[in-house]
Design a protein around this motif. Structure first.
Motif, PDB file in Angstrom:
ATOM      1  N   ASN A 106      47.113  28.671  25.396  1.00 41.81           N
ATOM      2  CA  ASN A 106      47.455  29.814  26.253  1.00 41.81           C
ATOM      3  C   ASN A 106      46.311  30.292  27.154  1.00 41.81           C
ATOM      4  N   VAL A 107      45.177  29.609  27.042  1.00 38.93           N
ATOM      5  CA  VAL A 107      43.997  30.145  27.742  1.00 38.93           C
ATOM      6  C   VAL A 107      44.211  30.241  29.254  1.00 38.93           C
ATOM      7  N   TYR A 108      44.733  29.164  29.825  1.00 39.13           N
ATOM      8  CA  TYR A 108      44.929  29.198  31.273  1.00 39.13           C
ATOM      9  C   TYR A 108      46.050  30.142  31.662  1.00 39.13           C
ATOM     10  N   GLN A 109      47.075  30.188  30.827  1.00 41.15           N
ATOM     11  CA  GLN A 109      48.191  31.101  31.089  1.00 41.15           C
ATOM     12  C   GLN A 109      47.704  32.545  31.136  1.00 41.15           C
ATOM     13  N   ILE A 110      46.931  32.892  30.104  1.00 46.02           N
ATOM     14  CA  ILE A 110      46.483  34.284  30.016  1.00 46.02           C
ATOM     15  C   ILE A 110      45.506  34.602  31.172  1.00 46.02           C
ATOM     16  N   LEU A 111      44.638  33.665  31.438  1.00 49.65           N
ATOM     17  CA  LEU A 111      43.708  33.899  32.557  1.00 49.65           C
ATOM     18  C   LEU A 111      44.460  34.083  33.876  1.00 49.65           C
ATOM     19  N   GLY A 112      45.526  33.297  34.053  1.00 51.03           N
ATOM     20  CA  GLY A 112      46.347  33.472  35.248  1.00 51.03           C
ATOM     21  C   GLY A 112      47.025  34.823  35.282  1.00 51.03           C
ATOM     22  N   ASP A 113      47.531  35.247  34.138  1.00 53.13           N
ATOM     23  CA  ASP A 113      48.181  36.574  34.070  1.00 53.13           C
ATOM     24  C   ASP A 113      47.173  37.671  34.384  1.00 53.13           C
ATOM     25  N   ILE A 114      45.970  37.503  33.877  1.00 56.75           N
ATOM     26  CA  ILE A 114      44.921  38.517  34.152  1.00 56.75           C
ATOM     27  C   ILE A 114      44.650  38.587  35.656  1.00 56.75           C
ATOM     28  N   ASP A 115      44.578  37.417  36.270  1.00 50.94           N
ATOM     29  CA  ASP A 115      44.347  37.366  37.730  1.00 50.94           C
ATOM     30  C   ASP A 115      45.460  38.064  38.493  1.00 50.94           C
ATOM     31  N   THR A 116      46.710  37.782  38.091  1.00 51.19           N
ATOM     32  CA  THR A 116      47.870  38.417  38.730  1.00 51.19           C
ATOM     33  C   THR A 116      47.817  39.920  38.556  1.00 51.19           C
ATOM     34  N   ALA A 117      47.524  40.348  37.360  1.00 52.42           N
ATOM     35  CA  ALA A 117      47.458  41.794  37.090  1.00 52.42           C
ATOM     36  C   ALA A 117      46.345  42.447  37.886  1.00 52.42           C
ATOM     37  N   ALA A 118      45.210  41.728  38.008  1.00 53.27           N
ATOM     38  CA  ALA A 118      44.070  42.297  38.763  1.00 53.27           C
ATOM     39  C   ALA A 118      44.442  42.509  40.206  1.00 53.27           C
ATOM     40  N   LYS A 119      45.206  41.580  40.754  1.00 54.46           N
ATOM     41  CA  LYS A 119      45.610  41.715  42.164  1.00 54.46           C
ATOM     42  C   LYS A 119      46.582  42.863  42.360  1.00 54.46           C
TER      43      LYS A 119
END
Lengths: 162, 205
Positions: A69-82
């Motif tokens: 899930n590491v890449y998934q979660i990192l992607g979600d974090i990026d989306t949320a940050a934006k």
């Protein structure tokens, strides 16, 4: 991904540039840790602030990531940050990083939620700042104060001339 | 043809005979005529001499009478010339006197006219100078007035420009001065004040 992770990530960063640095550091740390080399932290020794933050919050962070899930979660974090609201500040002079951090913290406390700040330079403001929030620009600087007092100032100058 | 030839010889012979006869008669006539001519000539010469003598007598008479007349004429002429010269001299003297009088009168008249002319010139010049001075003064006054109006108008325009730009000038002045005079801490404080004001106005809801 939960909001607690976002809160941890954004706890002591206030600008989007700071977030990008932290996201990069986190990504590299997690990749090394999950997929990485024998000496997991050797290449990250230069990131003192990141290491400090990791030493404080590492346990809570690492337990949420695995190789699936590491890449998934990192992607979600990026989306949320934006999606985080951004307060743009126009200031007349450049501030050091420490002052930016203090300012960011102060603004978060004022507003009461996690936001990012975007700092831009505008020397014509003279002092104070101008803000952009939700697409609305408002000038709270000395320049605006002078413009509002224009007639009074003109009257004073005319008193000198005549 | 031979007949004609034979006729020519007698004709020629006759012509020669006639010629010789004629020549002989002519010769006799010529001698007669010559004698007559000499007589005529002699008579003509005598007559001519008589005429010449007569002419000489007449000439002498005429010359003597003309000499008398000439002397008389010369005396009369001399007398007339003397009278004429006297008259002419008198006339020249009178003329000289009249000329002198006229000259004096003319000089006097010229002096008089010159005096009047100078007097008039002086008067005209005074009037002209007075008028010129007046016109110059008026012109200068007008110029000064126009210049003052121009200055006032320029001043008003500049004040208007200053009024329009005074705030910009103030902001520019402050932008040049404030960065050197305001410390970082003061800048930060003013930013916090601005944020506080934004909060009071509920800008960041």
């Amino acid at each position: 991904m939960n909001d607690g992770l976002l809160t941890i990530i954004f706890e002591d960063i206030y600008t989007y540039q700071q977030y990008k640095n932290r996201a990069k550091f986190l990504r590299e740390t997690l990749v090394r840790r999950i997929f990485g080399s024998k000496d997991k932290d050797s290449d990250l020794s230069a990131h003192s602030q990141g290491n400090l933050w990791l030493s404080k919050n590492g346990g809570k962070i690492f337990q949420q990531f695995n190789k699936d899930n590491v890449y998934q979660i990192l992607g979600d974090i990026d989306t949320a940050a934006k999606k985080l609201p951004v307060l743009t500040l126009y200031i007349p002079a450049d501030l050091p990083d420490e002052e930016i951090d203090k300012l960011g913290l102060h603004i978060r406390n004022l507003i009461g939620k996690t936001i990012l700040i975007d700092i831009k330079l505008d020397p014509s403001l003279l002092a104070g700042c101008a803000l952009v929030w939700n697409g609305i620009y408002k000038d709270f600087s000395i320049k605006e104060a002078i413009d509002q007092k224009k007639e009074e100032i003109l009257a004073q100058f005319r008193g000198f001339l005549r | 043809m031979p007949n004609e030839v034979f006729l020519i010889f007698p004709i020629l012979f006759l012509a020669i005979v006639v010629f010789f006869v004629t020549q002989r008669s002519r010769g006799r006539r010529l001698e007669e005529h010559g004698d007559k001519g000499y007589q005529l000539l002699h008579q003509a010469i005598k007559k001519a001499q008589a005429i010449v003598g007569q002419a000489e007598l007449e000439e002498i008479k005429i010359v003597s009478s003309s000499k008398v007349k000439t002397q008389k004429f010369e005396q009369e002429i001399t007398k007339d010339l003397t009278q004429t010269a006297q008259l002419y001299t008198k006339y020249l003297e009178d003329l000289k006197k009249a000329s002198t009088i006229a000259q004096d009168n003319t000089l006097e008249a010229i002096k008089q006219q010159a005096s009047e002319l100078f007097l008039k010139f002086e008067q005209k010049l005074s009037e002209f100078l007075a008028q010129t001075e007046q016109r110059s003064t008026q012109s200068i006054d007008l110029e000064l007035q126009a210049t003052r109006q121009l200055i006032d108008s320029y001043k008003q325009q500049q004040l208007k420009i200053i009024d329009e730009n005074i705030v910009a000038m103030l902001e520019k002045t402050l932008s040049l001065v404030l960065p050197q005079k305001i410390s970082l801490q003061d800048q930060v404080e003013m930013i916090y004040d601005a944020l506080e004001k934004a909060k009071q106005e509920k800008f960041m809801i």
